[in-house]
Design an enzyme around this catalytic site. Structure first.
Site, PDB file in Angstrom:
ATOM      1  CG  ASP A   1      -1.916   1.136   1.196  1.00 32.63           C
ATOM      2  OD1 ASP A   1      -1.956   1.858   0.182  1.00 32.63           O
ATOM      3  OD2 ASP A   1      -2.663   1.298   2.172  1.00 32.63           O
ATOM      4  CB  SER A   2       2.153   3.369  -2.734  1.00 31.10           C
ATOM      5  OG  SER A   2       0.955   3.596  -3.461  1.00 31.10           O
TER       6      SER A   2
END
EC number: 3.4.23.-
Length: 426
Positions: free
Chosen positions: A224-225
């Protein structure tokens, strides 16, 4: 040929209708009046964005209408002529209306052929007024009732409301309501176009997971950036034998869409992605997501999320994202299908008498300072001779650092307490 008819006035879709290419347009109009709630005096036909005039004496083929094409019925502003025409039509009683339709079928073989499927004995029925009234009358009358009950305005709202709005369309409230109705029409049209041309946008998108190992234990990590920190759940920390490495001084609260309790921090552990071992640190957060690979580790190891090849490139290695069937079930997601990672992390030391809350929502861009320099610097003021508020020094010392470390960090960050705290925790 087969045609589909959509009625924007009542929101219904009809068809596909089995028709002949040599059918006249006026015959199609008569058919639509019976089967598709079309009213020629109050509504208009459109094909490929162009209006079809009902009185044009051309066949469907001559008009360019082919197999699987779409005809759209739309409303038009009510004029005095159309109101007069509709009034005269309503004045006909049911028996006269049925008889009028029978006579129209007698003189129109194409329209009669179009009704042959639901009424196989249509030829004998139209020649017998009583049989026609008995067998087809109820259907025709029901259609007439439905048409008379439908709104006749282009917005599909009750006619009383439409007339009220049009009596003074420049009134601010009326103008606002008309704009809302126009926006709704536009939204409905966009929805129809999206369903027809890009139906994939309504499908649920699988999140990005990769396989990795922690202390020999296989783990599925959520990439999850949009998450600031890399997170591990307490149960996974215990399963992967990391529980004894949790630093309880870093307890606190994570705030994002919701809140979560931070139980501590694992400062460094080797994780294995494919054949590459990568150093990683974790915030221990009580969450339904067992392992979340956040932006801190992605940036640290210069990761690249390649959606074209469906791989994650990180620290010189490449690993495939998991398929939908391999993704862990039961992960908590919000209404739009995104997880709920912490946005702001507040940390504190257990042993401090006065806890200082440190926000990590801003990543300080400072030059890294080696730990040896911090520990061996004998000058409490640093090399610049600057002084800092004693309160700030005390707050940072309460986090568990020595006075020399705190002063050196403040010197490196030009006195910014938040940046200094972030530097001390590195």
């Amino acid at each position: 040929m087969q045609l589909t008819v959509t009625n924007d006035v009542n929101g219904e879709v009809y068809g596909p209708l089995e028709l002949s290419g040599d059918m006249m347009l006026m015959d199609l109009v008569a058919l639509l009046e019976v089967d598709c709630a079309f009213e020629s005096g109050k509504q208009q036909l459109y094909f490929n964005g162009k209006e079809l005039k009902p009185d044009v004496e051309k066949t469907l083929e001559e008009l360019g209408i082919g197999n699987d094409d779409l005809i759209v019925i739309r409303g038009q502003p009510v004029s005095s002529n159309s109101i007069a025409n509709s009034t005269s039509a309503i004045e006909l009683d049911d028996d006269a209306y049925v008889e009028q339709f029978r006579l129209q079928l007698l003189s129109n073989s194409a329209l009669r052929n179009s009704l042959r499927m639901p009424f196989a004995d249509i030829d004998s029925l139209v020649n017998d007024p009583q049989q026609f009234k008995t067998h087809m009358g109820p259907v025709i009358i029901q259609r007439r009732r439905m048409q008379s009950a439908m709104p006749t305005n282009p917005y599909g709202i009750p006619d009383e409301e439409y007339k009220k709005l049009m009596t003074n369309p420049e009134d601010p409230e009326h103008k606002k309501r008309l704009q809302e109705l126009q926006d709704k029409q536009l939204i409905d049209e966009q929805l129809r176009n999206a369903l027809e041309y890009t139906p994939e946008v309504f499908a649920q998108v699988s999140m990005l997971y990769i396989n990795m190992e922690i202390n020999g234990h296989p783990v599925k990590a959520f990439v999850d950036s949009g998450a600031q920190m890399t997170i591990i759940s307490p149960r996974l920390a215990e399963k992967t034998e990391l529980k004894r490495f949790i630093d309880n001084r870093f307890i606190g609260e994570a705030r994002g869409v919701g809140t979560g309790k931070i139980l501590g921090r694992v400062h460094q552990v080797q994780v294995k992605i494919e054949t590459q071992f990568i150093p990683c640190s974790f915030v221990v957060l009580d969450s339904n997501v067992d392992l979340l690979l956040g932006l801190d580790m992605l940036k640290r190891h210069q990761a690249c999320i390649d959606l074209e090849k469906n791989v994650l490139r990180i620290a010189g290695t490449e690993t495939k994202f998991l398929g939908e069937a391999e993704i862990p079930k039961g992960t908590s997601f919000d209404a739009v299908g995104n997880p709920q990672p912490p946005v702001e992390i507040k940390e504190s030391a257990d042993h401090s008498k006065k806890k200082m809350k440190t926000s990590f929502t801003i990543t300080p861009k400072v030059k890294p300072v080696k730990a040896d320099n911090l520990l061996n610097n004998s000058s409490p003021m640093g090399n610049t001779g600057r002084t800092f508020p004693e309160k700030t020094i005390k707050q940072l010392m309460d986090l568990g650092f020595s006075r020399q470390e705190v002063i050196q960090a403040l010197v490196s960050t030009n006195g910014n307490a938040e940046f200094a705290a972030s530097l001390l925790f590195q």
